[in-house]
Design a protein around this motif. Structure first.
Motif, PDB file in Angstrom:
ATOM      1  N   UNK A 208      77.212  39.393  47.941  1.00 39.11           N
ATOM      2  CA  UNK A 208      76.891  38.468  49.021  1.00 39.11           C
ATOM      3  C   UNK A 208      77.133  37.021  48.603  1.00 39.11           C
ATOM      4  N   UNK A 209      76.661  36.651  47.412  1.00 43.47           N
ATOM      5  CA  UNK A 209      76.876  35.294  46.915  1.00 43.47           C
ATOM      6  C   UNK A 209      78.352  35.012  46.730  1.00 43.47           C
ATOM      7  N   UNK A 210      79.066  35.970  46.166  1.00 35.79           N
ATOM      8  CA  UNK A 210      80.502  35.804  45.952  1.00 35.79           C
ATOM      9  C   UNK A 210      81.225  35.564  47.271  1.00 35.79           C
ATOM     10  N   UNK A 211      80.904  36.375  48.278  1.00 37.75           N
ATOM     11  CA  UNK A 211      81.559  36.250  49.581  1.00 37.75           C
ATOM     12  C   UNK A 211      81.292  34.892  50.223  1.00 37.75           C
ATOM     13  N   UNK A 212      80.062  34.403  50.118  1.00 37.59           N
ATOM     14  CA  UNK A 212      79.679  33.157  50.784  1.00 37.59           C
ATOM     15  C   UNK A 212      80.018  31.906  49.991  1.00 37.59           C
ATOM     16  N   UNK A 213      79.942  31.981  48.654  1.00 31.35           N
ATOM     17  CA  UNK A 213      79.999  30.771  47.838  1.00 31.35           C
ATOM     18  C   UNK A 213      81.261  30.630  46.984  1.00 31.35           C
ATOM     19  N   UNK A 214      81.975  31.727  46.737  1.00 35.68           N
ATOM     20  CA  UNK A 214      83.072  31.688  45.777  1.00 35.68           C
ATOM     21  C   UNK A 214      84.415  32.122  46.371  1.00 35.68           C
ATOM     22  N   UNK A 215      84.429  33.210  47.108  1.00 31.94           N
ATOM     23  CA  UNK A 215      85.688  33.860  47.498  1.00 31.94           C
ATOM     24  C   UNK A 215      86.647  32.956  48.254  1.00 31.94           C
TER      25      UNK A 215
END
Length: 312
Positions: A208-215
């Motif tokens: 979830x964090x990766x999708x929202x903050x990094x990807x």
């Protein structure tokens, strides 16, 4: 028999590095549930290529197959070679480069086993310069438990650090500390490019964090360096459509940014893709640890993973 197979696999992984303890995650290895196909331009070659993501069996891990040959190129650290401005894999005379964004998305989304066919060249399509479209495609295709030839599933193992590990060159470094959770802190510093300057970003790492903050964070470059790179045969497919461009004099040439520290976040995206090369046999690549990196890049990322894998 199933438990003994898991125990045997665990012992084999434990022998792979003195710096790592492999532990069960309580999850089964997964693969993609349906084919994914994405086409685009290769960043460095400028060639139009297509990547097809296909289901793979439990224990196969992630691997590339080029349309010009049948040799598999495993997405593992043993096959990483030094190359400028991207991560390249070679095996059996075959080569595929700029693999980091796709592998980053596969690692965090939990696609442990995947056959990746590259058509039209030797480079993964760069798309918009981030991992956003890969994540969206994986989510749309869905995932399922991977099975082996006998229809059995495999326990997914994850690496945990025994103790601190580091690599440094001058004032650039990567250090990782043992942790029960995945956490990444990254810093960059461009004192001659005021619009970028010094940036830091920290986050825990989960889908979830990766999708929202990094990807969605995109690759970036310095405008004054473009001609030199182009003359060296690099970034032949680069454009304002697939990279952020910043001038030391004029600032950002193709705003807006998706985050005010998008360059720093993109470095985390790259690090995850490079660290995913520690994966083997369908197990997790990114080690449970707090990773802190400063002014690092693909070469240092790969060297750190080599150190973890004891092939330093």
């Amino acid at each position: 028999m199933h438990l003994s197979r898991i125990a045997g696999g665990c012992r084999a992984l434990q022998r792979s590095s003195p710096h790592i303890s492999w532990k069960p995650t309580g999850k089964r290895q997964q693969t993609i549930a349906a084919e994914v196909r994405r086409s685009g331009i290769g960043l460095h070659s400028g060639a139009a290529t297509t990547a097809r993501l296909l289901p793979a069996m439990a224990g196969e891990g992630r691997y590339f197959v080029l349309s010009l040959g049948r040799s598999r190129i495993p997405a593992t650290i043993e096959h990483a070679v030094n190359s400028p401005l991207c991560t390249t894999l070679c095996y059996g005379g075959a080569m595929v480069r700029t693999v980091e964004h796709l592998l980053s998305a596969l690692e965090v989304c939990g696609v442990d086993n995947c056959r990746i066919e590259i058509e039209g060249g030797e480079e993964v399509p760069f798309l918009d310069g981030s991992a956003k479209h890969w994540v969206e495609a994986i989510v749309h295709a869905g995932m399922c438990e991977a099975t082996d030839f006998n229809g059995n599933t495999n326990e997914k193992m994850a690496p945990f650090l025994y103790g601190p590990q580091y690599v440094c060159r001058g004032d650039s470094f990567i250090i990782a500390f043992p942790s029960s959770k995945l956490y990444i802190t990254y810093g960059i510093n461009f004192p001659k490019v005021p619009a970028i300057g010094c940036q830091w970003f920290s986050c825990s790492m989960d889908p979830d964090t990766y999708s929202k903050e990094i990807a969605s964070s995109r690759s970036f470059c310095i405008y004054e360096e473009i001609q030199h790179m182009h003359d060296a045969g690099l970034i032949q497919g680069g454009s304002i459509e697939n990279a952020l461009v910043c001038s030391a004099v004029s600032g950002w040439l193709n705003p807006p940014l998706r985050f005010n520290n998008e360059p720093c976040r993109h470095k985390i995206l790259d690090l995850i893709g490079d660290f995913s090369l520690f994966a083997r046999n369908g197990h997790q690549g990114l080690p449970f640890s707090h990773i802190i990196a400063y002014k690092a890049g693909h070469s240092m990322h790969v060297d750190f993973v080599r150190r973890l894998a004891n092939i330093w």
